[in-house]
Design a protein around this motif. Structure first.
Motif, PDB file in Angstrom:
ATOM      1  N   LYS A 110      27.739  30.049  43.219  1.00 44.85           N
ATOM      2  CA  LYS A 110      29.108  29.927  42.759  1.00 44.85           C
ATOM      3  C   LYS A 110      28.958  29.721  41.278  1.00 44.85           C
ATOM      4  O   LYS A 110      29.835  29.559  40.483  1.00 44.85           O
ATOM      5  CB  LYS A 110      29.611  28.856  43.499  1.00 44.85           C
ATOM      6  CG  LYS A 110      30.192  29.372  44.821  1.00 44.85           C
ATOM      7  CD  LYS A 110      30.879  28.011  45.744  1.00 44.85           C
ATOM      8  CE  LYS A 110      31.325  28.587  46.878  1.00 44.85           C
ATOM      9  NZ  LYS A 110      32.013  27.371  47.856  1.00 44.85           N
ATOM     10  N   ALA A 111      27.889  29.283  40.719  1.00 46.27           N
ATOM     11  CA  ALA A 111      27.611  28.978  39.305  1.00 46.27           C
ATOM     12  C   ALA A 111      27.781  30.366  38.509  1.00 46.27           C
ATOM     13  O   ALA A 111      28.293  30.022  37.436  1.00 46.27           O
ATOM     14  CB  ALA A 111      26.401  28.405  39.180  1.00 46.27           C
ATOM     15  N   ARG A 112      27.417  31.344  39.068  1.00 49.14           N
ATOM     16  CA  ARG A 112      27.417  32.714  38.318  1.00 49.14           C
ATOM     17  C   ARG A 112      28.716  33.798  38.761  1.00 49.14           C
ATOM     18  O   ARG A 112      28.879  34.586  37.799  1.00 49.14           O
ATOM     19  CB  ARG A 112      26.084  33.665  38.788  1.00 49.14           C
ATOM     20  CG  ARG A 112      25.001  32.794  38.290  1.00 49.14           C
ATOM     21  CD  ARG A 112      23.773  33.535  38.610  1.00 49.14           C
ATOM     22  NE  ARG A 112      23.705  34.850  37.668  1.00 49.14           N
ATOM     23  CZ  ARG A 112      23.138  35.921  38.141  1.00 49.14           C
ATOM     24  NH1 ARG A 112      22.533  35.787  39.226  1.00 49.14           N
ATOM     25  NH2 ARG A 112      23.162  37.042  37.229  1.00 49.14           N
ATOM     26  N   TYR A 113      29.099  33.533  39.806  1.00 45.54           N
ATOM     27  CA  TYR A 113      30.206  34.439  40.347  1.00 45.54           C
ATOM     28  C   TYR A 113      31.520  33.705  40.777  1.00 45.54           C
ATOM     29  O   TYR A 113      31.483  32.794  41.152  1.00 45.54           O
ATOM     30  CB  TYR A 113      29.676  35.414  41.269  1.00 45.54           C
ATOM     31  CG  TYR A 113      28.375  36.062  41.058  1.00 45.54           C
ATOM     32  CD1 TYR A 113      28.302  37.297  40.291  1.00 45.54           C
ATOM     33  CD2 TYR A 113      27.077  35.665  41.534  1.00 45.54           C
ATOM     34  CE1 TYR A 113      27.077  37.928  40.165  1.00 45.54           C
ATOM     35  CE2 TYR A 113      26.030  36.273  41.285  1.00 45.54           C
ATOM     36  CZ  TYR A 113      25.947  37.471  40.437  1.00 45.54           C
ATOM     37  OH  TYR A 113      24.870  38.223  40.331  1.00 45.54           O
ATOM     38  N   ASP A 114      32.476  34.393  40.260  1.00 44.03           N
ATOM     39  CA  ASP A 114      33.667  34.222  40.585  1.00 44.03           C
ATOM     40  C   ASP A 114      34.394  35.388  41.712  1.00 44.03           C
ATOM     41  O   ASP A 114      34.626  36.449  41.318  1.00 44.03           O
ATOM     42  CB  ASP A 114      34.671  33.874  39.537  1.00 44.03           C
ATOM     43  CG  ASP A 114      36.269  33.403  40.053  1.00 44.03           C
ATOM     44  OD1 ASP A 114      36.379  32.981  40.941  1.00 44.03           O
ATOM     45  OD2 ASP A 114      37.206  33.789  39.004  1.00 44.03           O
ATOM     46  N   ILE A 115      34.587  35.037  42.840  1.00 44.25           N
ATOM     47  CA  ILE A 115      34.865  36.059  44.064  1.00 44.25           C
ATOM     48  C   ILE A 115      36.125  35.904  44.230  1.00 44.25           C
ATOM     49  O   ILE A 115      36.713  34.560  44.395  1.00 44.25           O
ATOM     50  CB  ILE A 115      34.127  35.591  45.228  1.00 44.25           C
ATOM     51  CG1 ILE A 115      32.697  35.453  44.893  1.00 44.25           C
ATOM     52  CG2 ILE A 115      34.347  36.768  46.215  1.00 44.25           C
ATOM     53  CD1 ILE A 115      31.996  36.716  44.214  1.00 44.25           C
ATOM     54  N   ARG A 116      36.904  37.032  44.258  1.00 49.71           N
ATOM     55  CA  ARG A 116      38.390  37.191  44.326  1.00 49.71           C
ATOM     56  C   ARG A 116      38.624  37.922  45.608  1.00 49.71           C
ATOM     57  O   ARG A 116      37.958  39.314  45.501  1.00 49.71           O
ATOM     58  CB  ARG A 116      39.074  37.699  43.104  1.00 49.71           C
ATOM     59  CG  ARG A 116      39.149  36.782  42.017  1.00 49.71           C
ATOM     60  CD  ARG A 116      40.142  35.453  42.472  1.00 49.71           C
ATOM     61  NE  ARG A 116      39.609  34.406  41.310  1.00 49.71           N
ATOM     62  CZ  ARG A 116      40.434  33.314  41.304  1.00 49.71           C
ATOM     63  NH1 ARG A 116      41.732  33.313  41.783  1.00 49.71           N
ATOM     64  NH2 ARG A 116      40.163  32.286  40.320  1.00 49.71           N
ATOM     65  N   ALA A 117      39.296  37.712  46.541  1.00 52.96           N
ATOM     66  CA  ALA A 117      39.762  38.596  47.776  1.00 52.96           C
ATOM     67  C   ALA A 117      41.051  38.977  47.674  1.00 52.96           C
ATOM     68  O   ALA A 117      42.198  38.015  47.491  1.00 52.96           O
ATOM     69  CB  ALA A 117      39.514  37.561  49.095  1.00 52.96           C
ATOM     70  N   TYR A 118      41.218  40.460  47.567  1.00 53.53           N
ATOM     71  CA  TYR A 118      42.408  41.127  47.542  1.00 53.53           C
ATOM     72  C   TYR A 118      42.665  41.755  48.734  1.00 53.53           C
ATOM     73  O   TYR A 118      41.986  42.696  49.276  1.00 53.53           O
ATOM     74  CB  TYR A 118      42.290  42.018  46.416  1.00 53.53           C
ATOM     75  CG  TYR A 118      42.041  41.474  45.047  1.00 53.53           C
ATOM     76  CD1 TYR A 118      43.114  41.066  44.095  1.00 53.53           C
ATOM     77  CD2 TYR A 118      40.785  41.602  44.386  1.00 53.53           C
ATOM     78  CE1 TYR A 118      42.898  40.126  42.904  1.00 53.53           C
ATOM     79  CE2 TYR A 118      40.497  40.879  43.243  1.00 53.53           C
ATOM     80  CZ  TYR A 118      41.602  40.334  42.580  1.00 53.53           C
ATOM     81  OH  TYR A 118      41.355  39.652  41.383  1.00 53.53           O
ATOM     82  N   SER A 119      44.035  41.470  49.289  1.00 50.80           N
ATOM     83  CA  SER A 119      44.478  42.154  50.661  1.00 50.80           C
ATOM     84  C   SER A 119      45.679  43.139  50.163  1.00 50.80           C
ATOM     85  O   SER A 119      46.613  42.793  49.479  1.00 50.80           O
ATOM     86  CB  SER A 119      45.033  40.998  51.526  1.00 50.80           C
ATOM     87  OG  SER A 119      45.733  41.616  52.489  1.00 50.80           O
ATOM     88  N   ILE A 120      45.484  44.331  50.847  1.00 51.28           N
ATOM     89  CA  ILE A 120      46.464  45.335  50.323  1.00 51.28           C
ATOM     90  C   ILE A 120      47.642  45.025  51.267  1.00 51.28           C
ATOM     91  O   ILE A 120      48.790  45.493  50.804  1.00 51.28           O
ATOM     92  CB  ILE A 120      45.998  46.835  50.945  1.00 51.28           C
ATOM     93  CG1 ILE A 120      46.959  48.030  50.361  1.00 51.28           C
ATOM     94  CG2 ILE A 120      45.834  46.743  52.480  1.00 51.28           C
ATOM     95  CD1 ILE A 120      46.929  48.097  48.953  1.00 51.28           C
ATOM     96  N   GLY A 121      47.828  44.278  52.164  1.00 59.20           N
ATOM     97  CA  GLY A 121      48.781  43.980  52.928  1.00 59.20           C
ATOM     98  C   GLY A 121      49.454  42.519  52.536  1.00 59.20           C
ATOM     99  O   GLY A 121      49.166  41.954  51.344  1.00 59.20           O
ATOM    100  N   LEU A 122      50.694  42.271  53.041  1.00 59.93           N
ATOM    101  CA  LEU A 122      51.396  40.838  52.593  1.00 59.93           C
ATOM    102  C   LEU A 122      51.284  39.952  53.704  1.00 59.93           C
ATOM    103  O   LEU A 122      52.060  38.939  53.654  1.00 59.93           O
ATOM    104  CB  LEU A 122      52.927  41.277  52.288  1.00 59.93           C
ATOM    105  CG  LEU A 122      52.800  42.126  50.879  1.00 59.93           C
ATOM    106  CD1 LEU A 122      53.467  43.678  51.613  1.00 59.93           C
ATOM    107  CD2 LEU A 122      53.916  41.365  49.923  1.00 59.93           C
TER     108      LEU A 122
END
Length: 280
Positions: free
Chosen positions: A250-262
């Motif tokens: 977590k000190a090096r990476y910023d993780i983002r989860a993207y969902s195609i749905g709503l």
């Protein structure tokens, strides 16, 4: 496992659909509302509803009725609100549309209030059904429809309406499944932009503060990684993804989860799983 399709099954489906059409056309008065309350129309994912629209071979009377639905929906995409005189006619045409067509095959109505009250939940349920795309041109037509649908929903969620209707539209947005778009070879930028605008309208009251993003020259900030998934709802796949997320520094990476749905703004209705996913 299911065995062979029974002999003459498709013809029996067509005959059953014609009987349903006859009932819709011939019924007058309040009895039409009783037909609309049947689960074939109120719950389009049940029974054989979704399979019926694949049977596109129509007799002359069916073809005539379907053309009239197309004409009426085109007219209603621009016409003013419903009047007491044509309330039943609009309900009738919505029922025929649900029985024979997929929503992307017709124009969207100008406004949900242009339908009688009993037809509105049926129409919203129909709009969010998962598409069956099996012929040339279907995928492109569906992708174009999604753009129009997201604009239509944005207009409705942003305008002055009774709270009950806003909640109903919000539930419709929240249950949209756009996962089929991942299988379509077409640019999705326009759809993504519209989807994000809708999500901003329905954003959670609390969220994760934005961390410092890595600059373009890479001199500072975290490396941002985006993971695209059809859904992050609670289940074995999501739980495996959570374990995968935890492996990142977590000190090096910023993780983002993207969902195609709503559908997963709250990651199902499990507060514990929602908390784990957010903390991870």
């Amino acid at each position: 496992i299911a065995g062979k399709t029974p002999v003459d099954f498709e013809n029996r489906l067509r005959m059953t659909r014609r009987l349903a059409l006859s009932a819709i056309i011939e019924t007058r008065g309040v009895e039409l509302s009783d037909i609309a309350a049947h689960r074939l129309f109120s719950s389009p994912y049940r029974d054989l509803r979704s399979g019926l629209v694949l049977l596109r071979e129509y007799d002359d009377s069916e073809a005539t009725v379907i053309r009239s639905v197309d004409v009426d929906f085109t007219k209603w995409s621009e016409s003013p609100a419903v009047t007491s005189e044509d309330r039943l006619d609009r309900l009738r045409q919505v029922l025929v549309a649900i029985l024979y067509l997929q929503p992307w095959q017709l124009p969207l109505l100008r406004d949900l209030n242009d339908l009688p009250v009993e037809a509105r939940p049926l129409y919203l349920n129909w709009l969010k059904q998962s598409p069956l795309l099996c012929r040339a041109g279907d995928e492109s037509a569906y992708a174009d429809f999604v753009i129009r649908l997201l604009d239509w929903l944005q207009y409705h969620i942003s305008s002055e309406r009774p709270l009950s209707q806003l909640l109903e539209i919000g539930r419709t947005i929240g249950s949209l499944d756009l996962g089929k778009l991942l299988l379509i070879e077409q640019p999705l930028r326009s759809i993504q932009e519209r989807r994000n605008r809708l999500l901003e309208r329905l954003a959670l009251r609390d969220g994760i503060p934005r961390t410092k993003v890595r600059s373009n020259d890479g001199s500072e900030g975290k490396i941002r990684i985006g993971i695209l998934c059809r859904t992050f709802e609670k289940g074995p796949d999501s739980e495996a993804v959570v374990a995968f997320f935890r492996a990142f520094d977590k000190a090096r990476y910023d993780i983002r989860a993207y969902s195609i749905g709503l559908r997963d703004r709250v990651v199902a209705n499990d507060p514990a799983f929602n908390r784990i996913l957010r903390e991870t």
